[in-house]
Scaffold this active site. Structure first.
Site, PDB file in Angstrom:
ATOM      1  N   ARG A  23      41.176  26.803  32.094  1.00 26.18           N
ATOM      2  CA  ARG A  23      40.264  27.932  31.885  1.00 26.18           C
ATOM      3  C   ARG A  23      39.750  28.481  33.218  1.00 26.18           C
ATOM      4  O   ARG A  23      39.599  29.688  33.397  1.00 26.18           O
ATOM      5  CB  ARG A  23      39.098  27.475  31.005  1.00 26.18           C
ATOM      6  CG  ARG A  23      38.106  28.561  30.637  1.00 26.18           C
ATOM      7  CD  ARG A  23      37.183  28.076  29.529  1.00 26.18           C
ATOM      8  NE  ARG A  23      36.033  28.950  29.363  1.00 26.18           N
ATOM      9  CZ  ARG A  23      34.776  28.599  29.562  1.00 26.18           C
ATOM     10  NH1 ARG A  23      34.490  27.359  29.945  1.00 26.18           N
ATOM     11  NH2 ARG A  23      33.786  29.449  29.383  1.00 26.18           N
ATOM     12  N   HIS A  69      39.956  32.305  34.399  1.00 24.87           N
ATOM     13  CA  HIS A  69      38.766  33.057  34.787  1.00 24.87           C
ATOM     14  C   HIS A  69      38.880  33.569  36.219  1.00 24.87           C
ATOM     15  O   HIS A  69      38.396  34.667  36.531  1.00 24.87           O
ATOM     16  CB  HIS A  69      37.518  32.195  34.630  1.00 24.87           C
ATOM     17  CG  HIS A  69      37.064  32.060  33.213  1.00 24.87           C
ATOM     18  ND1 HIS A  69      35.744  31.826  32.864  1.00 24.87           N
ATOM     19  CD2 HIS A  69      37.741  32.152  32.039  1.00 24.87           C
ATOM     20  CE1 HIS A  69      35.636  31.769  31.547  1.00 24.87           C
ATOM     21  NE2 HIS A  69      36.844  31.951  31.031  1.00 24.87           N
ATOM     22  N   ASN A  83      30.865  31.368  32.953  1.00 26.83           N
ATOM     23  CA  ASN A  83      31.414  30.297  33.782  1.00 26.83           C
ATOM     24  C   ASN A  83      30.519  29.074  33.895  1.00 26.83           C
ATOM     25  O   ASN A  83      30.896  28.087  34.532  1.00 26.83           O
ATOM     26  CB  ASN A  83      31.714  30.838  35.185  1.00 26.83           C
ATOM     27  CG  ASN A  83      32.818  31.863  35.191  1.00 26.83           C
ATOM     28  OD1 ASN A  83      33.750  31.783  34.399  1.00 26.83           O
ATOM     29  ND2 ASN A  83      32.714  32.850  36.073  1.00 26.83           N
ATOM     30  N   HIS A  93      43.709  27.631  23.760  1.00 23.05           N
ATOM     31  CA  HIS A  93      42.572  27.083  23.009  1.00 23.05           C
ATOM     32  C   HIS A  93      42.978  25.873  22.173  1.00 23.05           C
ATOM     33  O   HIS A  93      42.149  25.319  21.453  1.00 23.05           O
ATOM     34  CB  HIS A  93      41.966  28.155  22.106  1.00 23.05           C
ATOM     35  CG  HIS A  93      41.231  29.222  22.853  1.00 23.05           C
ATOM     36  ND1 HIS A  93      40.781  30.384  22.264  1.00 23.05           N
ATOM     37  CD2 HIS A  93      40.875  29.316  24.159  1.00 23.05           C
ATOM     38  CE1 HIS A  93      40.173  31.138  23.171  1.00 23.05           C
ATOM     39  NE2 HIS A  93      40.216  30.509  24.327  1.00 23.05           N
TER      40      HIS A  93
END
Length: 328
Positions: free
Chosen positions: A65, A69, A97, A194
């Site tokens: 992740r 990001h 975050n 996910h």
């Protein structure tokens, strides 16, 4: 292992894709970029990552992740790794975050690399490698990582609010991915990330308890799944975590798509994948074929994502410490 056989047969095609993408975008990224300047760079990162994941396999999800990001804000330039200063709140301080973790893995890899070849390997490249190696360590797919990224010097917390949101609808998600040069297929494939990881209850509180402002629940959620989620998450719970792929949140597999098809995706953005013809068809394919192409597709999309807006050549810098600009 089936996953190893499945991905190994596609590695040549993925290597070709990585080379073609780098060339087509005019980037200076290339496979084996550090072969002469730091020949053991990739092996060092792999070793450090394996040491951490073997002890804490749950770190694979936040590290993946983190890479996502990073790439979606200013490109894959390591800006997510910069610490805030007295005069600036950095990306890692932005609301989306705050739940990221695993920075110690990046720092450990950087320390080892600085000892082996000082000032050579960028933090942006380290993050790209760690994300790949962490996923592979938990028996996920493997993908080639062209290297040569340089580190950005700018990191702004407010820019994190432009990240694809867990409450995004399909039109918003498609637009956000398109703005980064990613296709609708990339959207549905990368959403499959996910399959690992957890989320805070606070992320889904509105979906469970006040979806339209009338104390109701999102009607797209499976009604039999709602009581389970409510048993885990109270309306004001800000600390409890819930698995994104219940019973399989540490295993990289296609069960995410099975859950989405059953209307048990944790986020609205997961449920939104059923609102588009192309994304819905992909969800059904992977759910019904037990992820027949998911590993290969995920690897291909990660190669593309890893080349968003990279800094190369003389742009940016090679940070000495991933949390600090060289001349901050």
């Amino acid at each position: 292992m089936a996953y190893q056989k499945r991905i190994s047969s596609h590695v040549p095609q993925l290597l070709l894709l990585a080379l073609v993408l780098a060339c087509a975008n005019g980037y200076d990224l290339k496979l084996g970029f550090y072969q002469k300047t730091c020949p053991k760079a990739e092996a060092i990162v792999e070793s450090v990552t394996a040491d951490h994941i073997s002890v804490a396999p749950s770190l694979a999800a936040p590290l993946l992740r983190m890479h996502f990001h990073d790439c979606f804000i200013r490109g894959c330039d390591g800006s997510i790794l910069l610490d805030s200063t007295k005069n600036n709140q950095a990306e890692k301080a932005g609301p989306p975050n705050l739940s990221l973790r695993g920075y110690q893995v990046i720092d450990a890899a950087k320390t080892a690399l600085e000892k082996a070849c000082p000032g050579v390997v960028s933090c942006a490249d380290i993050l790209a490698l760690v994300a790949r190696d962490a996923v592979y360590q938990i028996k996920g797919p493997y993908w080639p990582v062209p290297l040569g990224r340089r580190d950005g010097r700018i990191s702004i917390a407010l820019e994190s609010l432009t990240l694809p949101a867990p409450f995004g609808n399909i039109d918003q998600l498609k637009a956000q991915f398109a703005s980064k040069g990613l296709s609708v297929k990339d959207l549905v494939v990368l959403s499959g990330g996910h399959t690992i990881g957890t989320s805070l209850c606070s992320t889904i509180a509105i979906r469970l308890y006040n979806f339209t402002g009338k104390g109701d629940t999102d009607p797209t959620l499976d009604s039999e799944y709602v009581p389970y989620l409510k048993s885990k998450c109270s309306p004001t719970d800000k600390t409890t975590i819930v698995e994104m792929d219940p019973g399989s949140f540490r295993t990289f597999d296609e069960r995410f798509y099975t859950n989405v098809l059953k209307r048990r995706g944790l986020f609205q953005s997961d449920a939104a994948l059923l609102d588009d013809k192309e994304t819905s068809a992909y969800v059904k394919l992977q759910a019904q074929s037990h992820g027949s192409t998911f590993f290969e597709d995920f690897a291909e999309s990660m190669v593309k994502m890893g080349q968003i807006g990279v800094l190369t050549g003389s742009a940016g810098e090679i940070r000495k410490h991933c949390g600090l600009n060289n001349y901050s």
